[in-house]
Structure formats: structure tokens, C-alpha cells
Design a protein around this motif. Structure first.
Motif, mmCIF file in Angstrom:
data_model
loop_
_atom_site.group_PDB
_atom_site.id
_atom_site.type_symbol
_atom_site.label_atom_id
_atom_site.label_comp_id
_atom_site.label_asym_id
_atom_site.label_seq_id
_atom_site.Cartn_x
_atom_site.Cartn_y
_atom_site.Cartn_z
ATOM 1 N N GLU A 199 -3.168 2.707 -15.295
ATOM 2 C CA GLU A 199 -3.654 1.856 -14.204
ATOM 3 C C GLU A 199 -2.521 1.054 -13.565
ATOM 4 N N ARG A 200 -1.610 0.568 -14.400
ATOM 5 C CA ARG A 200 -0.457 -0.167 -13.859
ATOM 6 C C ARG A 200 0.416 0.731 -12.989
ATOM 7 N N GLU A 201 0.671 1.948 -13.449
ATOM 8 C CA GLU A 201 1.458 2.884 -12.646
ATOM 9 C C GLU A 201 0.761 3.199 -11.327
ATOM 10 N N ALA A 202 -0.542 3.380 -11.365
ATOM 11 C CA ALA A 202 -1.291 3.677 -10.143
ATOM 12 C C ALA A 202 -1.239 2.491 -9.181
ATOM 13 N N ALA A 203 -1.362 1.279 -9.713
ATOM 14 C CA ALA A 203 -1.287 0.090 -8.857
ATOM 15 C C ALA A 203 0.104 -0.048 -8.245
ATOM 16 N N ALA A 204 1.134 0.243 -9.036
ATOM 17 C CA ALA A 204 2.501 0.162 -8.518
ATOM 18 C C ALA A 204 2.725 1.218 -7.437
ATOM 19 N N ARG A 205 2.200 2.423 -7.629
ATOM 20 C CA ARG A 205 2.342 3.476 -6.613
ATOM 21 C C ARG A 205 1.636 3.085 -5.316
ATOM 22 N N ARG A 206 0.430 2.511 -5.449
ATOM 23 C CA ARG A 206 -0.300 2.075 -4.246
ATOM 24 C C ARG A 206 0.496 1.020 -3.481
ATOM 25 N N LEU A 207 1.098 0.098 -4.205
ATOM 26 C CA LEU A 207 1.901 -0.938 -3.543
ATOM 27 C C LEU A 207 3.116 -0.342 -2.838
ATOM 28 N N MET A 208 3.782 0.618 -3.493
ATOM 29 C CA MET A 208 4.983 1.205 -2.910
ATOM 30 C C MET A 208 4.666 2.139 -1.748
ATOM 31 N N GLU A 209 3.486 2.763 -1.752
ATOM 32 C CA GLU A 209 3.139 3.709 -0.691
ATOM 33 C C GLU A 209 2.597 3.026 0.565
#
Length: 82
Positions: A5-15
Motif C-alpha cells: 500500500e505504501r508503494e502504491a501511494a508513493a507511485r500515485r504521488l509521483m505519477e
């Protein structure tokens, strides 16, 4: 929040697309940065000038006063005519 979930949240922020930058921001930054550099350069030159003036003043003072020489003794009278 687990790792996935943390990785997915970080990807959403970066994208996400970044917010738009004002068109005159670049020119304003260049103007302020140039002014800051000129002010720092002027301050640095003034400090070097003050340092050199202090060194010259100290040298002149030391050459005229001779602070390294011992003052003559005033407690014992000079011996004369043995």
C-alpha cells in the motif's frame, strides 16, 4: 499500512502531474538571484577592504609604538659614577 500500500501511494504521488508554474517565474528568479549575487559580492569586497585596512592600521601602529620592546624601568635609579 503495509509495504504494498505504501508503494502504491508513493507511485500515485509521483505519477501526478505537477502544478502549473507561473510563466514569469523564471525571469523573477533570475532577477532576484542576480541581485543576491551582487549583494553578496559587494559585501564580500567590503569585508576584505575592512580586513586590509585593519591590517595596515595594525602594522602602522606596531611600527610606531614598538609594543614588543620592554619599557624602561622606573623603579630603580640608574647606577652612575662608581
Amino acid at each position: 499500512m503495509n509495504r504494498i500500500e505504501r508503494e502504491a501511494a508513493a507511485r500515485r504521488l509521483m505519477e501526478r502531474t505537477p502544478p502549473p508554474v507561473p510563466p514569469d517565474l523564471h525571469g523573477e528568479v533570475l532577477r532576484r538571484g542576480g541581485r543576491m549575487l551582487r549583494r553578496r559580492r559587494r559585501t564580500r569586497r567590503l569585508l576584505w577592504l575592512l580586513l586590509c585596512a585593519a591590517a595596515v592600521a595594525f602594522t602602522v601602529w606596531a611600527a610606531t609604538v614598538h609594543p614588543w620592546a620592554e619599557p624602561p624601568s622606573t623603579t630603580t635609579p640608574p647606577v652612575s659614577n662608581w
